[in-house]
Design an enzyme around this catalytic site. Structure first.
Site, PDB file in Angstrom:
ATOM      1  N   ASP A 379       0.891  -1.535  -0.108  1.00 25.24           N
ATOM      2  CA  ASP A 379      -0.064   0.100   0.177  1.00 25.24           C
ATOM      3  C   ASP A 379       0.706   1.064   0.204  1.00 25.24           C
ATOM      4  O   ASP A 379       1.858   1.071   1.403  1.00 25.24           O
ATOM      5  CB  ASP A 379      -1.135  -0.029   1.399  1.00 25.24           C
ATOM      6  CG  ASP A 379      -2.125   1.698   0.713  1.00 25.24           C
ATOM      7  OD1 ASP A 379      -2.829   0.711   0.423  1.00 25.24           O
ATOM      8  OD2 ASP A 379      -1.584   2.300   1.790  1.00 25.24           O
ATOM      9  N   ASN A 387      -2.954  13.061  -3.920  1.00 24.80           N
ATOM     10  CA  ASN A 387      -3.779  13.285  -4.702  1.00 24.80           C
ATOM     11  C   ASN A 387      -4.759  14.614  -4.202  1.00 24.80           C
ATOM     12  O   ASN A 387      -4.990  15.496  -5.574  1.00 24.80           O
ATOM     13  CB  ASN A 387      -5.685  12.304  -4.465  1.00 24.80           C
ATOM     14  CG  ASN A 387      -5.513  11.139  -5.510  1.00 24.80           C
ATOM     15  OD1 ASN A 387      -4.622  11.576  -6.343  1.00 24.80           O
ATOM     16  ND2 ASN A 387      -6.050   9.912  -4.724  1.00 24.80           N
ATOM     17  N   ASP A 396      -2.419   8.734 -10.609  1.00 24.91           N
ATOM     18  CA  ASP A 396      -2.114   8.516 -11.671  1.00 24.91           C
ATOM     19  C   ASP A 396      -0.841   7.817 -11.956  1.00 24.91           C
ATOM     20  O   ASP A 396      -0.812   6.879 -12.003  1.00 24.91           O
ATOM     21  CB  ASP A 396      -3.057   8.626 -12.333  1.00 24.91           C
ATOM     22  CG  ASP A 396      -4.641   8.445 -12.077  1.00 24.91           C
ATOM     23  OD1 ASP A 396      -5.278   7.776 -11.647  1.00 24.91           O
ATOM     24  OD2 ASP A 396      -5.482   9.152 -12.790  1.00 24.91           O
ATOM     25  N   GLU A 422      -5.219   2.179  -4.129  1.00 26.79           N
ATOM     26  CA  GLU A 422      -3.158   2.744  -4.556  1.00 26.79           C
ATOM     27  C   GLU A 422      -2.162   1.162  -3.443  1.00 26.79           C
ATOM     28  O   GLU A 422      -1.666   0.576  -3.456  1.00 26.79           O
ATOM     29  CB  GLU A 422      -2.969   3.841  -3.544  1.00 26.79           C
ATOM     30  CG  GLU A 422      -3.420   3.420  -2.189  1.00 26.79           C
ATOM     31  CD  GLU A 422      -4.443   4.019  -1.787  1.00 26.79           C
ATOM     32  OE1 GLU A 422      -4.944   4.195  -0.341  1.00 26.79           O
ATOM     33  OE2 GLU A 422      -5.395   3.695  -2.446  1.00 26.79           O
TER      34      GLU A 422
END
Length: 513
Positions: A379, A387, A396, A422
């Protein structure tokens, strides 16, 4: 009002007949021009199977529709015309006064020559039009000698006989050569049809290359060749080579005239103008496997028959390339569909559906062999922060970068998958707990040292937390082992992130609970 219909079949790239092109021609135009060298009153006619006259030359000489009957004024002879869908006969009318000067057999022979010459002059066999014209002129000269009182120009009999023999021998040689060419063309068509059938069943590029090589060697037994397939946008890798040839393992479009221009190219030996990949001293052809999206590959054939005065490849070589191009485009589409079914569109890793199916298969295999399966869940630490700070496009880009690190870092046979968001899962078939833990540390370090490419958004330091578990040590099903690995990932985040944590076994989990 009668007309001929001429049908010429045409075929698809795979060799199957699609239909025919049809042209019509008035019957009067079927006959060659008849000059004054024949006796006055002579005429040609064309009759059907019932004897009904369809047309005559000169026109209206013989009443159309009537059945010719020998009478006191004219003598008739007929000869069947081969190659027509309906039975037809060529009819010759001559004055009776001249008929006793020849036998019926000789007249029919000359009429047969005229029939053949008529067809040739019409263009059915264009390759022999010149020779057919000589036969036609010779036959007409014989008719003139036999049926008129005007003798032909006098020549020594030996010279005339020698000329007749040479004409017939030359015509026979032409016909024999045409027969051999026809047989060879039929053989090549059979090989091309077999190629089409093989290409339809090819499931990989290697199978396709093998089918092309077999067909090329069957049609051109002495040829050397190779098949290059596009690996990147402008690069083509050598998939298969056959015969005595030395070729580079890869080439760019600029290295080959055919790839650069998109058209077939004929090269004559190792000249300065030869393609960069052509090392052979033989003449060769380069045939691009062209599609709407550009060339998918290249068929290279050397030491095949190429006319010195021509700049085009043999038709059979072009047919091989056309069939290969169609099959390769279909194979690429199939591969794209399969990739979309098992790959994550953003990262290029295996998707969750593939992960679950692969784990089910690997679990059965591990139980049969008594082996283990390593599992790790990864993770990205503080992904939401990236973000929120840099936008979803940057997020992305970061996920794509993590996917690239996974593909470069894992061993051959390991399966990196995108689990969701993620989170990523790596399946390590046959790996025990210690090996899985070691590989997880290598992966964590690679992510920690990753930096964006110049010009990309500076995201700062990126780290990841990893939970590790192993089947069957942490559960008797892959679902149970994956749950333990997820619990280990949660523990790694609780312990400060950027670390690898091994899942507790069942006893440790019971004590902790």
């Amino acid at each position: 009002n009668h007309q001929f219909a001429l049908a010429i079949p045409y075929f698809a790239a795979n060799g199957h007949k699609l239909g025919a092109m049809i042209a019509t021609l008035a019957t009067q135009n079927f006959f060659p021009l008849i000059d004054a060298s024949l006796p006055p009153g002579s005429a040609f006619g064309l009759a059907d199977a019932t004897g009904k006259l369809l047309a005559s030359q000169p026109p209206q000489t013989i009443p159309v529709g009537s059945t010719p009957i020998a009478d006191a004024h004219y003598w008739y002879a007929t000869q069947p015309i081969s190659g027509a869908a309906d039975e037809l006969q060529l009819l010759l009318r001559l004055p009776v006064a001249q008929s006793p000067r020849t036998s019926h057999g000789g007249l029919l022979l000359l009429l047969a020559l005229l029939s053949a010459a008529t067809l040739w002059r019409f263009g059915r066999w264009q390759a022999f039009s010149a020779k057919a014209h000589l036969i036609y002129r010779h036959a007409r000269l014989q008719l003139q000698v036999l049926f008129t009182h005007t003798p032909a120009p006098s020549k020594p009999q030996a010279t005339k006989t020698h000329m007749d023999t040479q004409i017939l021998r030359s015509a026979y040689a032409e016909l024999k050569g045409a027969y051999v060419q026809k047989e060879e063309r039929v053989r090549q068509l059979v090989q091309l049809d077999e190629l089409s059938q093989r290409l339809q069943s090819c499931a990989s590029s290697n199978e396709l290359a093998d089918a092309v090589a077999r067909c090329a060697q069957a049609i051109f037994p002495a040829c050397h060749g190779a098949l290059f397939l596009r690996s990147e946008l402008d690069h083509f890798g050598l998939t298969l080579a056959w015969g005595d040839t030395t070729l580079t393992q890869s080439l760019q479009a600029l290295d080959c005239h055919a790839l650069h221009s998109g058209c077939n190219y004929v090269g004559h030996g190792a000249s300065p103008a030869a393609c960069a990949h052509a090392k052979s001293e033989f003449d060769y052809v380069c045939l691009p496997l062209q599609t709407l999206s550009g060339p998918l590959g290249l068929v290279y054939l050397a030491n095949i028959p190429i006319a010195p005065t021509k700049r085009t490849p043999p038709w059979a070589a072009t047919a091989i390339a056309e069939r290969t191009s169609i099959a390769l485009a279909a194979l690429r589409r199939q591969e794209q569909l399969q990739s979309r079914a098992i790959r994550d569109a953003l990262t290029g890793l295996f998707n969750r559906g593939f992960m679950e199916e692969a784990l089910t298969i690997e679990q059965r295999r591990a139980l049969r062999r008594g082996s283990s399966i390593g599992l790790m869940i990864l993770d990205v630490d503080h992904f939401k922060r990236y973000n929120d700070s840099f936008g979803h496009a940057a997020g992305d880009a970061l996920l794509r970068a993590i996917g690239g690190i996974l593909q470069r870092t894992v061993r051959e046979g390991d399966m990196p998958c995108r689990y969701g968001g993620e989170e990523f899962v790596v399946i390590l078939p046959g790996a025990d707990l210690a090996t899985t833990h070691q590989r997880a540390e290598v992966l964590r370090t690679a992510i920690e040292h990753w930096r964006p490419e110049p010009g990309d958004i500076a995201l700062g330091k990126v780290t990841a937390s990893i939970g590790v578990a192993c089947f069957p040590a942490h559960g008797d099903t892959w679902q149970a082992v994956l749950k333990r690995a997820d619990q280990a990932l949660y523990a790694a985040k609780e312990a400060g992130r950027n670390r690898v944590t091994i899942a507790m076994d069942e006893m440790e989990a019971a004590i902790s609970a």
